[in-house]
Write a protein that holds these residues in place. Structure first.
Motif, short mmCIF file in Angstrom:
data_model
loop_
_atom_site.label_atom_id
_atom_site.label_comp_id
_atom_site.label_asym_id
_atom_site.label_seq_id
_atom_site.Cartn_x
_atom_site.Cartn_y
_atom_site.Cartn_z
N MET A 267 0.68 -1.41 0.00
CA MET A 267 0.12 -0.24 0.20
C MET A 267 1.03 1.04 -0.16
SD MET A 267 -3.55 -0.60 2.91
CE MET A 267 -2.58 -1.75 3.99
N ARG A 268 2.00 1.31 0.71
CA ARG A 268 3.15 2.18 0.58
C ARG A 268 3.62 2.64 -0.50
NH1 ARG A 268 7.78 3.90 0.88
NH2 ARG A 268 8.86 1.62 0.68
N ILE A 269 3.94 1.62 -1.26
CA ILE A 269 4.27 1.60 -2.82
C ILE A 269 3.20 2.09 -4.08
CG2 ILE A 269 5.27 0.27 -4.06
CD1 ILE A 269 7.07 -1.65 -2.64
N ASP A 270 2.28 1.51 -3.55
CA ASP A 270 1.04 1.78 -4.64
C ASP A 270 0.68 3.50 -4.47
OD1 ASP A 270 -1.03 1.83 -6.43
OD2 ASP A 270 -2.58 1.77 -4.45
N LEU A 271 0.89 3.94 -2.46
CA LEU A 271 0.59 5.56 -2.47
C LEU A 271 0.81 6.13 -3.34
CD1 LEU A 271 -1.24 7.82 -0.49
CD2 LEU A 271 0.47 6.80 0.65
N GLN A 272 2.94 6.00 -3.18
CA GLN A 272 3.50 7.32 -3.36
C GLN A 272 3.83 6.68 -5.27
OE1 GLN A 272 7.56 5.09 -2.29
NE2 GLN A 272 7.60 5.64 -0.32
N GLN A 273 3.28 5.92 -5.95
CA GLN A 273 2.86 5.77 -7.43
C GLN A 273 2.25 6.92 -7.53
OE1 GLN A 273 2.46 1.63 -8.39
NE2 GLN A 273 4.74 1.19 -8.41
N LYS A 274 0.81 6.74 -6.86
CA LYS A 274 -0.17 7.52 -7.33
C LYS A 274 0.15 8.54 -6.96
CE LYS A 274 -3.95 4.32 -6.34
NZ LYS A 274 -5.31 3.83 -6.08
N GLN A 275 1.05 9.22 -5.88
CA GLN A 275 1.64 10.95 -5.69
C GLN A 275 2.46 10.75 -6.52
OE1 GLN A 275 3.40 10.51 -1.65
NE2 GLN A 275 1.41 11.04 -0.81
N ALA A 276 3.41 9.82 -7.13
CA ALA A 276 3.73 11.09 -8.40
C ALA A 276 3.87 11.50 -10.05
CB ALA A 276 4.92 9.21 -8.64
N ASN A 277 2.52 10.10 -9.83
CA ASN A 277 1.41 10.63 -11.04
C ASN A 277 0.53 11.26 -10.44
OD1 ASN A 277 2.13 7.83 -12.06
ND2 ASN A 277 0.42 7.16 -11.15
N LEU A 278 0.01 11.96 -9.29
CA LEU A 278 -0.71 13.44 -9.55
C LEU A 278 0.55 14.57 -9.49
CD1 LEU A 278 -2.93 12.93 -6.18
CD2 LEU A 278 -3.69 12.98 -9.08
N LEU A 279 1.76 14.42 -8.69
CA LEU A 279 2.91 15.53 -9.36
C LEU A 279 3.12 16.02 -10.47
CD1 LEU A 279 5.60 15.04 -6.49
CD2 LEU A 279 3.53 16.22 -5.83
N GLY A 280 2.88 15.01 -11.80
CA GLY A 280 3.58 15.03 -12.86
C GLY A 280 2.23 14.97 -13.90
N SER A 281 0.97 15.22 -13.44
CA SER A 281 -0.12 15.75 -14.12
C SER A 281 -0.08 17.47 -14.45
CB SER A 281 -1.59 15.47 -13.00
OG SER A 281 -2.35 15.20 -13.28
N SER A 282 -0.96 17.46 -15.34
CA SER A 282 -0.78 18.76 -15.50
C SER A 282 -2.67 19.19 -15.58
CB SER A 282 -1.02 18.70 -17.21
OG SER A 282 -2.00 17.72 -18.43
N ASP A 283 -3.19 18.62 -14.72
CA ASP A 283 -4.80 18.88 -14.86
C ASP A 283 -4.41 20.72 -13.82
OD1 ASP A 283 -7.53 19.41 -14.34
OD2 ASP A 283 -7.36 17.24 -12.94
N PRO A 284 -5.58 21.81 -14.38
CA PRO A 284 -5.12 22.86 -13.73
C PRO A 284 -5.61 22.25 -12.53
CG PRO A 284 -6.95 22.58 -15.19
CD PRO A 284 -5.92 21.47 -15.51
N LEU A 285 -6.33 21.51 -11.75
CA LEU A 285 -7.13 21.43 -10.59
C LEU A 285 -5.89 20.88 -9.29
CD1 LEU A 285 -10.75 20.07 -10.71
CD2 LEU A 285 -10.16 22.23 -9.85
N ILE A 286 -4.85 20.11 -9.70
CA ILE A 286 -4.14 19.90 -8.64
C ILE A 286 -2.74 20.88 -8.71
CG2 ILE A 286 -2.09 17.90 -9.22
CD1 ILE A 286 -4.31 16.11 -10.20
N LEU A 287 -2.24 21.60 -10.01
CA LEU A 287 -1.52 22.34 -10.06
C LEU A 287 -2.08 23.84 -8.97
CD1 LEU A 287 -1.13 22.98 -13.97
CD2 LEU A 287 0.69 21.99 -12.43
N ASP A 288 -3.05 23.85 -8.52
CA ASP A 288 -4.18 25.25 -8.06
C ASP A 288 -3.77 24.44 -6.34
OD1 ASP A 288 -3.54 26.88 -9.82
OD2 ASP A 288 -6.77 26.33 -10.20
N LEU A 289 -3.84 22.92 -6.09
CA LEU A 289 -3.88 22.55 -5.16
C LEU A 289 -2.44 22.50 -4.69
CD1 LEU A 289 -6.48 19.74 -5.01
CD2 LEU A 289 -6.20 21.34 -3.61
N GLN A 290 -1.81 22.20 -5.16
CA GLN A 290 0.01 21.92 -5.47
C GLN A 290 0.45 23.38 -4.72
OE1 GLN A 290 1.90 20.07 -9.08
NE2 GLN A 290 0.97 18.26 -7.92
N LYS A 291 -0.42 24.70 -6.20
CA LYS A 291 0.66 25.92 -5.58
C LYS A 291 -0.31 26.64 -4.75
CE LYS A 291 0.42 27.68 -10.28
NZ LYS A 291 -0.14 28.36 -10.82
#
Length: 93
Positions: free
Chosen positions: A58-82
């Motif tokens: 589960m830890r590895i799966d969570l890290q993979q999902k986080q990495a996928n979200l960080l590499g995403s170009s979705d504007p909502l995710i970018l706003d959340l990161q900012k």
């Protein structure tokens, strides 16, 4: 009185094998209990190892999902990161 002595002798003669049978039974039942406890301990070890493996998965799966979200170009995710970066900066200031 002689009848009582005879009765005691007969009881003594038959009580020795009965005692042996009873102690043999107790030893066997203790061996069975011991084997059951050993099996339960082994089962608990397997459960614990399985828990560790699933947690790691589960830890590895969570890290993979986080990495996928960080590499995403979705504007909502970018706003959340900012917004999370600005909150972190204001908290650390």
């Amino acid at each position: 009185m002689e009848e009582l002595i005879g009765l005691v002798a007969i009881v003594m003669v038959f009580s020795i094998p009965l005692t042996a049978i009873w102690t043999t039974h107790l030893r066997k039942s203790q061996k069975v209990k011991s084997s059951i406890i050993k099996d339960e301990i082994e089962l608990e070890k397997l459960k614990y190892n399985n828990f560790l493996l699933e947690t790691e998965k589960m830890r590895i799966d969570l890290q993979q999902k986080q990495a996928n979200l960080l590499g995403s170009s979705d504007p909502l995710i970018l706003d959340l990161q900012k917004s999370s970066k600005t909150e972190t900066n204001t908290i650390s200031s």
